[in-house]
Design an enzyme around this catalytic site. Sequence first.
Site, PDB file in Angstrom:
ATOM      1  N   GLY A 156      -8.719   6.856  -5.434  1.00  0.00           N
ATOM      2  CA  GLY A 156      -8.337   5.442  -5.420  1.00  0.00           C
ATOM      3  C   GLY A 156      -9.549   4.552  -5.609  1.00  0.00           C
ATOM      4  N   GLY A 207     -10.358  -2.452  -5.179  1.00  0.00           N
ATOM      5  CA  GLY A 207     -10.292  -2.630  -3.745  1.00  0.00           C
ATOM      6  C   GLY A 207     -11.396  -1.939  -2.978  1.00  0.00           C
ATOM      7  N   ILE A 208     -11.021  -1.278  -1.888  1.00  0.00           N
ATOM      8  CA  ILE A 208     -11.983  -0.630  -1.004  1.00  0.00           C
ATOM      9  C   ILE A 208     -12.705   0.504  -1.716  1.00  0.00           C
ATOM     10  CG2 ILE A 208     -12.206   0.732   1.117  1.00  0.00           C
ATOM     11  CD1 ILE A 208      -9.712  -0.906   2.127  1.00  0.00           C
ATOM     12  N   GLY A 209     -11.977   1.325  -2.477  1.00  0.00           N
ATOM     13  CA  GLY A 209     -12.600   2.434  -3.182  1.00  0.00           C
ATOM     14  C   GLY A 209     -13.663   1.964  -4.154  1.00  0.00           C
ATOM     15  N   ASP A 265      -3.462  12.092 -10.631  1.00  0.00           N
ATOM     16  CA  ASP A 265      -2.453  11.893  -9.600  1.00  0.00           C
ATOM     17  C   ASP A 265      -2.739  12.921  -8.511  1.00  0.00           C
ATOM     18  OD1 ASP A 265      -0.257  11.735  -7.945  1.00  0.00           O
ATOM     19  OD2 ASP A 265       1.233  11.983  -9.532  1.00  0.00           O
ATOM     20  N   LYS A 299      -0.419   7.977   7.981  1.00  0.00           N
ATOM     21  CA  LYS A 299      -1.815   7.623   8.249  1.00  0.00           C
ATOM     22  C   LYS A 299      -2.374   8.389   9.441  1.00  0.00           C
ATOM     23  CE  LYS A 299      -3.924   5.179   6.167  1.00  0.00           C
ATOM     24  NZ  LYS A 299      -4.694   5.366   4.898  1.00  0.00           N
ATOM     25  N   TYR A 354       5.097   5.154   7.541  1.00  0.00           N
ATOM     26  CA  TYR A 354       3.708   4.843   7.198  1.00  0.00           C
ATOM     27  C   TYR A 354       2.763   5.314   8.295  1.00  0.00           C
ATOM     28  CZ  TYR A 354      -0.564   2.193   6.269  1.00  0.00           C
ATOM     29  OH  TYR A 354      -1.872   1.832   6.049  1.00  0.00           O
TER      30      TYR A 354
END
Length: 284
Positions: free
Chosen positions: A13, A17-19, A62, A160, A156
């Site tokens: 990812g 964003g964060i990645g 993927d 996580k 979710y």
Amino acid sequence: MVSLLGKTVFITGGTKGIGRAIALKCAANGAQVAVVARNVEGSPVVSEIQAAGGQGIALSCDIQNEEQVKAAIIQTAGAFGGIDILVNNAATLVLKTTEDISMTEYDTMAGINTRGTFLVVKHALPYLKQSANAHILTLCPKPQLDERWFVSNLAYTMSKFSMGMLAFGLSAEQRMYGIASNALWPFTTIDTDGLAECNNAQFQARPRKPAILADAAFWILSQDSTAFTGNFCIDEIVLREAGVCDFEQYNSVPGTPLLELSQDHMIAPEQLNRLIDLRRQASN
């Protein structure tokens, strides 16, 4: 601290964003960075990595597909001579109750967050075992048996917390090989596409920039892998303990007071208490 110069970092990812923020932080410190995402076509991340001072490749992958994962890892190791660091950042977010979530949504979330993370780790381990200072960093909260985390977003939360169990379990399993496994989670919400799509005004009001997680991740990945492992880290705690004093730089809304930031909803009580103590010390 261990230098990232010449180290190879594999980030799931990693195109936004964060990645992306972690990729650029590592690149700015001399790392070779492979970012994977379901579709990297048109992403400027490789040129951004190069502009930051590193070498980079972007691979379409993927992480639910084992053959694609194996191919991406082999290609990365072939391009850069190995893999030293794995950052498990890829995740999907569906905030629904058990009755409201579709099985397609559930399968996608479980397939990426839980199975996909495990799959990437499984195929990266042979390369990490060859590194002198190998790290696995998983973006996930500390698992907690507290009803409030489950009442609105059960599926979710399950996905996580499963990532958290993996991060902790890997520390025990891989310690003999000198591979560190740690988890990192934000104290506040983070200004990303995922936040924009969550449709929660409270979470979206005053987030922080992804840079705070990138700086915290860099500190973790720069530690001795035989000494720093098995930790559930919070970004602000990591940086305060590392001596950072300027947190205004991370605010998406400039001037936001600390107590008015949009807090993430999966912070363990002991983590909150530690942060309160650190903030109090800083204000004295």
